[in-house]
Scaffold this active site. Sequence first.
Site, PDB file in Angstrom:
ATOM      1  N   HIS A 195       6.506  -5.810  -1.036  1.00 33.35           N
ATOM      2  CA  HIS A 195       5.622  -4.625  -1.859  1.00 33.35           C
ATOM      3  C   HIS A 195       4.235  -4.369  -1.155  1.00 33.35           C
ATOM      4  O   HIS A 195       4.500  -3.161  -0.116  1.00 33.35           O
ATOM      5  CB  HIS A 195       4.268  -5.616  -3.263  1.00 33.35           C
TER       6      HIS A 195
ATOM      7  N   GLU B 258       1.343   2.200   1.045  1.00 33.36           N
ATOM      8  CA  GLU B 258       0.590   1.528   1.754  1.00 33.36           C
ATOM      9  C   GLU B 258       0.252   1.109   3.031  1.00 33.36           C
ATOM     10  O   GLU B 258      -0.763   0.530   3.278  1.00 33.36           O
ATOM     11  CB  GLU B 258       2.899   0.199   1.677  1.00 33.36           C
TER      12      GLU B 258
ATOM     13  N   HIS C 210      -3.745  -0.120   2.753  1.00 34.56           N
ATOM     14  CA  HIS C 210      -3.747  -1.392   2.843  1.00 34.56           C
ATOM     15  C   HIS C 210      -3.803  -1.670   4.641  1.00 34.56           C
ATOM     16  O   HIS C 210      -4.308  -2.204   5.301  1.00 34.56           O
ATOM     17  CB  HIS C 210      -2.425  -2.300   2.432  1.00 34.56           C
TER      18      HIS C 210
END
Length: 249
Positions: free
Chosen positions: A71, A130, A134
């Site tokens: 993930h 992502e 992040h």
Amino acid sequence: MKSFISLSVLMAAASLVSAVPVLNARDSCPINALSCSTTTADTCCSPKYGLVLLVQQWVKNYGPADAFTLHGLWPDTCSGGQTGSSGCDSTRTYANVGTILKSGNPTLYSSMNTYWPSYNDDNNVFWTHEWGKHGTCVTTLDPACFGTEYTKYDDMYGYFDKVLSLRQEYDLYKIFSDAGITPGGSYNATAMVAAIENALGVSAKLTCSSGTLSEIWLYFYVKGTSDYILTDSIASNTCSGTVKYPAKY
Ligand SMILES: *[C@@H]1O[C@H](CO)[C@@H](O)[C@H](O)[C@H]1NC(C)=O
């Protein structure tokens, strides 16, 4: 055939290492500084968001039958707070990450397709999200830390490469199967947590959806710029009782 595939993935990973410069600049960084307990204020030397979560998922019909897929890798505050939905550096929230990878780093692109598939079938959207949310929060990968050694997208390639290698190092499928926990069965949540604790020495966070295993979160501090050190989960499992661990295919 299967061993041929994993050999080529390994060779791809090896060649990747030489293609991406070691983003480990700053000769003056204290190499043993541990994130969240270090006194260095230099966010090129030690990540500002120093409690990092590696989130692997188990999704039917996606990725290899014998591997958890990714993930993401989420840098959080030292108390586990998230960094925010728009990431940490809007100048580096690149659009169309899948397209950039495909042309700029096909080897990495291929590994990402295998081990980081979106379960919505749009890898480009997933990876773009992502990275932006992040990846840009890994302060030790900030181009400003590397000066002239930096080539565009090294930060992003370095991030994805690190996440893929952590997944390979912390192979949850193997940890489970060594403990007799294999897809197609149902297992006591306590036994699943214990299998990881026995193998890695730390507690992990398990998440379930309707009694089925969906994710496993591993927590790390970072030593120096990029040496990930496991630590106990600070969050509660959402799995309890009997957990289904379905075969993917
Ligand atoms: C799971 O294992 C724990 C510890 O061995 C035990 O106390 C519990 O009753 C078990 N739960 C189920 C649903 O079997």
